[in-house]
Design an enzyme around this catalytic site. Sequence first.
Site, short mmCIF file in Angstrom:
data_model
loop_
_atom_site.label_atom_id
_atom_site.label_comp_id
_atom_site.label_asym_id
_atom_site.label_seq_id
_atom_site.Cartn_x
_atom_site.Cartn_y
_atom_site.Cartn_z
N GLY A 186 19.57 -42.49 -36.91
CA GLY A 186 18.86 -41.86 -35.81
C GLY A 186 18.87 -40.35 -35.93
O GLY A 186 19.07 -39.80 -37.01
N SER B 86 20.67 -33.99 -39.76
CA SER B 86 20.97 -34.16 -38.33
C SER B 86 22.12 -33.26 -37.94
O SER B 86 22.24 -32.83 -36.79
CB SER B 86 21.32 -35.61 -38.03
OG SER B 86 20.30 -36.44 -38.53
N GLY C 259 16.66 -40.96 -48.66
CA GLY C 259 16.36 -39.56 -49.00
C GLY C 259 17.25 -39.05 -50.13
O GLY C 259 18.42 -39.40 -50.22
N GLN D 93 31.56 -45.77 -41.74
CA GLN D 93 31.39 -44.74 -42.77
C GLN D 93 31.91 -43.37 -42.32
O GLN D 93 31.77 -42.39 -43.03
CB GLN D 93 29.93 -44.67 -43.24
CG GLN D 93 28.94 -44.15 -42.22
CD GLN D 93 27.50 -44.28 -42.71
OE1 GLN D 93 26.93 -45.36 -42.73
NE2 GLN D 93 26.91 -43.17 -43.14
N HIS E 21 13.65 -37.99 -42.29
CA HIS E 21 13.50 -39.42 -41.96
C HIS E 21 12.01 -39.78 -41.84
O HIS E 21 11.57 -40.80 -42.33
CB HIS E 21 14.14 -39.74 -40.60
CG HIS E 21 15.60 -39.42 -40.51
ND1 HIS E 21 16.08 -38.37 -39.75
CD2 HIS E 21 16.68 -40.00 -41.07
CE1 HIS E 21 17.40 -38.34 -39.83
NE2 HIS E 21 17.80 -39.30 -40.63
N ASP F 35 20.89 -37.22 -49.82
CA ASP F 35 22.15 -37.96 -49.99
C ASP F 35 22.11 -38.62 -51.36
O ASP F 35 22.05 -39.85 -51.49
CB ASP F 35 22.29 -39.00 -48.87
CG ASP F 35 22.46 -38.32 -47.53
OD1 ASP F 35 23.36 -37.48 -47.38
OD2 ASP F 35 21.66 -38.61 -46.62
N GLU G 180 12.24 -34.41 -39.98
CA GLU G 180 11.13 -34.65 -40.91
C GLU G 180 11.58 -35.41 -42.17
O GLU G 180 10.78 -36.12 -42.79
CB GLU G 180 10.46 -33.32 -41.27
CG GLU G 180 9.15 -33.43 -42.03
CD GLU G 180 8.10 -34.34 -41.39
OE1 GLU G 180 7.97 -34.36 -40.14
OE2 GLU G 180 7.41 -35.06 -42.14
O1 PAF Z 1 21.95 -42.08 -44.65
C1 PAF Z 1 22.28 -42.57 -43.56
O2 PAF Z 1 21.76 -42.24 -42.50
C2 PAF Z 1 23.34 -43.68 -43.53
O3 PAF Z 1 24.33 -43.45 -44.48
C3 PAF Z 1 22.75 -45.10 -43.69
C4 PAF Z 1 22.09 -45.29 -45.03
C5 PAF Z 1 21.74 -45.35 -42.59
C6 PAF Z 1 23.86 -46.13 -43.57
O4 PAF Z 1 24.49 -46.05 -42.33
#
Ligand code: PAF
Length: 285
Positions: A31, A186, A147, A61, A37, A150, A35
Site C-alpha cells: 500500500g 513510501s 519494482g 518482513q 506502484h 527493490d 508512482e
Molecule cells: O515490495 C513490497 O512492497 C513487499 O516486500 C511485498 C513484495 C509486497 C511483500 O510484502
Amino acid sequence: MEIINRIPRMMSMGRELKARGKRVGLVPTMGAFHEGHLSLMSRAREMCDTVIASVFVNPTQFGPSDDYERYPRDLARDAELAFTRGVDLIFAPLASEMYADGFSTYVSVEGLSDKLEGASRKGHFRGVTTVVNKLFNIVQPQFAFFGRKDAQQVIVVKRMVQDLAMGIEIVVGPTVREEDGVALSSRNAYLSSEERKAAVVLRKALERGRALYTSGERDTSRLAAAMRSIIEAEPRARIDYVSINDAADLSAPVVISLDRATLLSLAVFIGATRLIDNVVLNGEI
Ligand code: PAF
C-alpha cells in the site's frame, strides 16, 4: 472496483479467472501507493486481462526495530489511485487470516537472502518470500510485477519462482524517481524537508559509481570508496552499506566483469529513515 479481504473468496475468484483462461496479473504491494506502484499497475494493465493489486503490510518482513506499526496505511486512497490505473480488484487480506494461529510454514531462499538487505534486516526476505508465495497461491496469477528499486527482492523472488517451478512470469518495472533523482518510496514520507533534500546523496553516489565505471574503473573497492565519500560528505546521512555485487548470485567481485550484470546498491539512513537505491551495470536483473 472490488476490494476483497477474505482469502477463500480471493482463492475462488483466482480459480475462476484461471478456468476462464484469463491472463491474471498481480501487483503485490504494502500500500501507500506512489508512482512506482502505479506504473507497475499500468504495465500490468497493458499485459493482462485482469489486474489485481494486493495491499498487505506484511508483519513477518519487519524486524522488531523496523517501522511496521508506523508504516503508512490508507486503503481508501490506495483504491482510488489503483482505479485510475485500471486495476480490477484489490486484495487486502487481514493479518489474522494470513498468519492465523498456529502458522508455522516459511519459505526461505538460502544464500541470496542473507546478503545486503538480508544482512542488515535479519529474516526480512524469509518474510517476503513466505508472503509472496502465499499471495501467489491465493491469487494464482500468470504474471507478477515488482519494482527494480527493490533489486534484491526481485532477485530473491525470481530464484524462488524458478527453484519451486511456480510457473509465474516476474515482470520488473523501472525505478521511478523524483525530478532530483530521489527514488520514490513510501518511506520518503518520514523525511523532513531538510532530510528530503539530503536524500539526493543516494542517487548522486550511484551516479558517481556509474560514471567512474563508464570511464573505465573496474576495481570494486575503488568504486565503492568513491560512492561512500559522496555520502559521507552529507551530514544528515549515515551509511548502512554500499555494495557492488554480481546481479545473478550477489557474489562480491573484486573487479567488475564486462559480461556480467552488476548491481551497485546502497542503504543509507537519512536522519532516522533508512532508504535504499541501486543501479545495474552491464544488463538487467
Ligand atoms: O515490495 C513490497 O512492497 C513487499 O516486500 C511485498 C513484495 C509486497 C511483500 O510484502
